[in-house]
Scaffold this motif. Structure first.
Motif, mmCIF file in Angstrom:
data_model
loop_
_atom_site.group_PDB
_atom_site.id
_atom_site.type_symbol
_atom_site.label_atom_id
_atom_site.label_comp_id
_atom_site.label_asym_id
_atom_site.label_seq_id
_atom_site.Cartn_x
_atom_site.Cartn_y
_atom_site.Cartn_z
ATOM 1 N N ALA A 281 -56.784 11.668 -86.049
ATOM 2 C CA ALA A 281 -56.293 12.025 -87.380
ATOM 3 C C ALA A 281 -57.314 12.879 -88.126
ATOM 4 N N TYR A 282 -58.582 12.509 -88.016
ATOM 5 C CA TYR A 282 -59.620 13.271 -88.715
ATOM 6 C C TYR A 282 -59.783 14.657 -88.104
ATOM 7 N N ALA A 283 -59.802 14.733 -86.769
ATOM 8 C CA ALA A 283 -59.990 16.024 -86.098
ATOM 9 C C ALA A 283 -58.834 16.976 -86.368
ATOM 10 N N ARG A 284 -57.659 16.436 -86.579
ATOM 11 C CA ARG A 284 -56.493 17.269 -86.880
ATOM 12 C C ARG A 284 -56.569 17.841 -88.297
ATOM 13 N N ASP A 285 -57.154 17.071 -89.220
ATOM 14 C CA ASP A 285 -57.141 17.470 -90.636
ATOM 15 C C ASP A 285 -58.419 18.165 -91.082
ATOM 16 N N VAL B 177 -60.740 26.757 -88.348
ATOM 17 C CA VAL B 177 -59.649 25.992 -87.743
ATOM 18 C C VAL B 177 -59.969 24.504 -87.822
ATOM 19 N N ALA B 178 -58.947 23.676 -87.581
ATOM 20 C CA ALA B 178 -59.183 22.232 -87.481
ATOM 21 C C ALA B 178 -60.145 21.970 -86.320
ATOM 22 N N ILE B 179 -61.023 21.022 -86.501
ATOM 23 C CA ILE B 179 -62.073 20.824 -85.491
ATOM 24 C C ILE B 179 -61.507 20.408 -84.137
ATOM 25 N N ILE B 180 -60.272 19.936 -84.100
ATOM 26 C CA ILE B 180 -59.671 19.574 -82.815
ATOM 27 C C ILE B 180 -59.505 20.794 -81.909
ATOM 28 N N GLU B 181 -59.625 22.001 -82.467
ATOM 29 C CA GLU B 181 -59.517 23.226 -81.672
ATOM 30 C C GLU B 181 -60.833 23.588 -80.983
ATOM 31 N N HIS B 182 -61.925 22.954 -81.327
ATOM 32 C CA HIS B 182 -63.222 23.289 -80.732
ATOM 33 C C HIS B 182 -63.403 22.530 -79.409
ATOM 34 N N PRO B 183 -63.949 23.202 -78.379
ATOM 35 C CA PRO B 183 -64.007 22.597 -77.037
ATOM 36 C C PRO B 183 -64.699 21.238 -76.971
ATOM 37 N N ILE C 16 -67.272 8.011 -84.356
ATOM 38 C CA ILE C 16 -68.225 8.357 -85.424
ATOM 39 C C ILE C 16 -68.674 9.802 -85.261
ATOM 40 N N GLN C 17 -68.968 10.198 -84.025
ATOM 41 C CA GLN C 17 -69.443 11.556 -83.772
ATOM 42 C C GLN C 17 -68.417 12.594 -84.212
ATOM 43 N N ILE C 18 -67.161 12.351 -83.930
ATOM 44 C CA ILE C 18 -66.119 13.299 -84.330
ATOM 45 C C ILE C 18 -66.006 13.384 -85.847
ATOM 46 N N HIS C 19 -66.206 12.281 -86.524
ATOM 47 C CA HIS C 19 -66.188 12.288 -87.993
ATOM 48 C C HIS C 19 -67.430 12.964 -88.578
ATOM 49 N N GLY C 20 -68.457 13.180 -87.750
ATOM 50 C CA GLY C 20 -69.680 13.795 -88.247
ATOM 51 C C GLY C 20 -70.345 12.923 -89.299
ATOM 52 N N GLY D 118 -64.184 4.421 -92.555
ATOM 53 C CA GLY D 118 -63.850 3.302 -91.673
ATOM 54 C C GLY D 118 -64.287 3.494 -90.246
ATOM 55 N N ALA D 119 -64.745 4.695 -89.873
ATOM 56 C CA ALA D 119 -65.163 4.929 -88.484
ATOM 57 C C ALA D 119 -66.353 4.045 -88.115
#
Length: 580
Positions: free
Chosen positions: A322-326, A341-347, A411-415, A424-425
């Motif tokens: 949800a976080y990576a999409r937004d 772009v949304a971070i979900i687009e990064h490799p 946690i890492q994806i949330h930075g 909440g991560a």
């Protein structure tokens, strides 16, 4: 905190493919576990968990359990949610029909706990411990004890606990000092006065259930030293009258509750028994055979703790997705369009997301395969029961390890927003971290795998598992190779390695073994989806299976060197040098 969405489609796939629920439903005992009922249970408990338990997850973490004048108080909403759980019958899914249960497969009880735990891990420890107490009394309690305690435990009106650990006896249960003195006369003749203190007792005190049934390990006078001299006792919070009504409070109390890293809504209690010399308990099973009786409960709990790795992995993955999409940040590398772009687009974010999904789904496949083997063992299939025993330490150890890893990736994806509490991560990681520790540390699980479980049937049972995988995975070179590596290591440990060498390599071997079985079961899921099963997963499942087989399996194969390295290097430095 991101709302919880039950992963119903993936659960049903695992229940059908890995547990083999349709085959179980052809037996007389589980004849009612047919497709429509299975779907209704999985969908129903998922909706219940999302609606009743999940909204209390963050509240429980922030407010926690608190001790007031010897009574544990939970945040507002917990009592109503627990009563709803009891009233809807979720506690009784796999319990014996004779005592008010529904008599359905253990596999479905695992699904109940998976959904509840993903919604609220701390809260779900309450019914999880009760399930274990039911199992222990079902197998080892007298008919009178079963009649007195099981109906209320099965319904959830009463809850259960497991009391092993003491201040001077942690993993070494044989060092415990609690005592049980036989009562020769009076109203409690034939029972025992229990004296001692137990620590880390999960949900040892609370007011959500009307009584708490403590299963307590203690020593009888003159009992042998060590684990051979331990007996098991049932010690209720409130005495139970002959008609089943509750009598006065037993001589036991919660002295304190721990302030923990996570699972804050789960009261972890220090329990004191017999401060006034009047704590009354009954012997369960034979004298000095308590550890064997308690192991029934512990084995159940180890499966359910492995389940917690799946639970926290699912919840952390949903939050990260949800976080990576937004979260919008930076343009895609190499793109002529410099629009962020949304971070979900990064490799690398994609890599982490797919790893989270693949690990969680792999652990779920392993969970339900294990549960299905346990169900077959309960039906009298000796080979399946033995295979279930072999898989338990893999599930508990690797399942909880991946729970921690997946929560950490979340946690890492949330930075930076993952390191602060408001998303909440961080709670997912804090809650996950206890699972590799309790119910036997993961090192103990690995040791169990390379000693007791390797020794089953002279090693043939463990080796046969990997021979099957190597044969069925012939088209998957990495997986088949990992299975052959597991066979080679098992043979070396069985025939050549010293005990120290086996223990030194136990953790990497346990990881290899778990990944091998999980990969095999994921492969079966992929084949089923390709054949038309679970249309809702037709797009996603092949990718997560491929990621697991192509990335996770080769990583596990790389652990072989550590598994066979032996113990010499570990003792190359004297302890005095290591500690400086």
């Amino acid at each position: 905190m991101t709302p919880f969405t039950p992963p119903t489609a993936d659960q049903l796939l695992a229940i059908r493919v890995n547990a083999g629920i349709e085959e179980l439903a052809t037996t007389e005992r589980f004849v009612h576990a047919e497709g429509d009922l299975v779907e209704a249970i999985v969908e129903g408990v998922g909706q219940f968990a999302a609606g009743e338990f999940a909204p209390l997850n963050r509240k429980g973490d922030l407010e926690g359990a608190r001790l007031e004048n010897g009574r544990v108080r939970l945040p507002e909403g917990f009592e109503a949610a627990y009563q709803a759980y009891v009233e809807q019958g979720w506690n009784a899914i796999a319990s014996p029909i004779a005592h008010g249960g529904q008599g359905l497969p253990f596999t479905l009880a695992c699904n109940v706990l998976e959904n509840l735990g993903a919604a609220n891990m701390a809260f779900t420890l309450l019914p999880m411990l009760s399930v274990g107490a039911i199992e222990a009394l079902e197998h080892h309690g007298s008919p009178a004890q079963q009649a007195m305690y099981l109906p209320k435990l099965v319904s959830g009106e009463w809850s259960g606990t497991m009391n092993l650990t003491e201040p001077a006896a942690g993993s070494d249960v044989g060092a415990l000092r609690s005592t049980a003195e036989p009562i020769e006369s009076g109203e409690h003749a034939g029972k025992y006065r229990i004296t001692g203190q137990k620590i880390y007792i999960t949900w040892g005190e609370h007011d959500l259930a009307s009584n708490i049934v403590h299963l307590v390990l203690a020593r009888l006078p003159g009992a042998p030293e060590g684990s051979r001299g331990i007996s098991l006792f049932v010690v209720p919070k409130y005495h139970v009258n002959a008609d089943g009504s509750l009598g006065p409070h037993n001589d036991l109390r919660c002295v304190s509750i721990e302030h923990k890293l996570g699972i804050n809504a789960s009261p972890t209690c220090v329990m004191s028994y017999g401060d006034n010399g009047e704590c009354i308990g009954e012997l369960v099973g034979a004298e000095n055979k308590g550890l064997a009786a308690m192991f029934t409960m512990m084995n159940n709990a180890r499966i359910n703790v492995g389940n917690q790795g799946v639970q926290i992995g699912e919840r952390a993955t949903q939050a990260a997705l949800a976080y990576a999409r937004d979260r919008v940040q930076s343009a895609r590398a190499g793109s002529p369009n410099k629009t962020p772009v949304a971070i979900i687009e990064h490799p690398d974010v994609r890599r982490m997301i797919l790893r989270m999904k693949a690990l969680t789904e792999g652990a779920r496949a392993l969970l339900y395969y294990c549960a299905g083997q346990v169900d077959r063992g309960n039906l009298g299939d000796v080979a399946a029961g033995m295979r279930g025993e072999i898989i338990v330490p893999m599930l508990k150890a690797w399942g909880t390890d991946i729970g921690v890893e997946v929560a950490g990736l979340g946690i890492q994806i949330h930075g930076g927003m993952g390191f602060v509490e408001e998303t909440g991560a961080a709670q997912h990681w804090r809650d996950s971290r206890i699972a590799p520790i309790y119910e036997g540390t993961n090192g103990i699980q690995a040791a169990d795998l390379v000693t007791r479980k390797l020794g089953l049937d002279g090693g043939a049972a463990l080796i046969a598992l990997f021979e099957t995988i190597a044969r069925e995975a012939a088209g998957e070179a990495a997986l088949a190779g990992l299975a052959r590596d597991c066979i080679a290591i098992a043979c070396w440990m069985k025939d050549e390695a010293s005990l120290d060498d086996r223990l030194a390599g136990s953790v990497p071997f346990c990881t290899m073994a778990a990944v091998c079985v999980a990969g095999w079961q994921l492969m079966k899921q992929g084949e089923a989806v390709a054949a038309g099963a679970a249309p809702a997963l037709a797009e996603t499942k092949p990718v997560t299976v491929r990621f697991f087989l192509d990335r996770i399996v080769p990583e596990a194969a790389g652990l072989k060197a550590g598994a066979v390295a032996g113990a010499d290097l570990l003792y190359a430095l004297p302890a005095a040098v290591l500690v400086g």
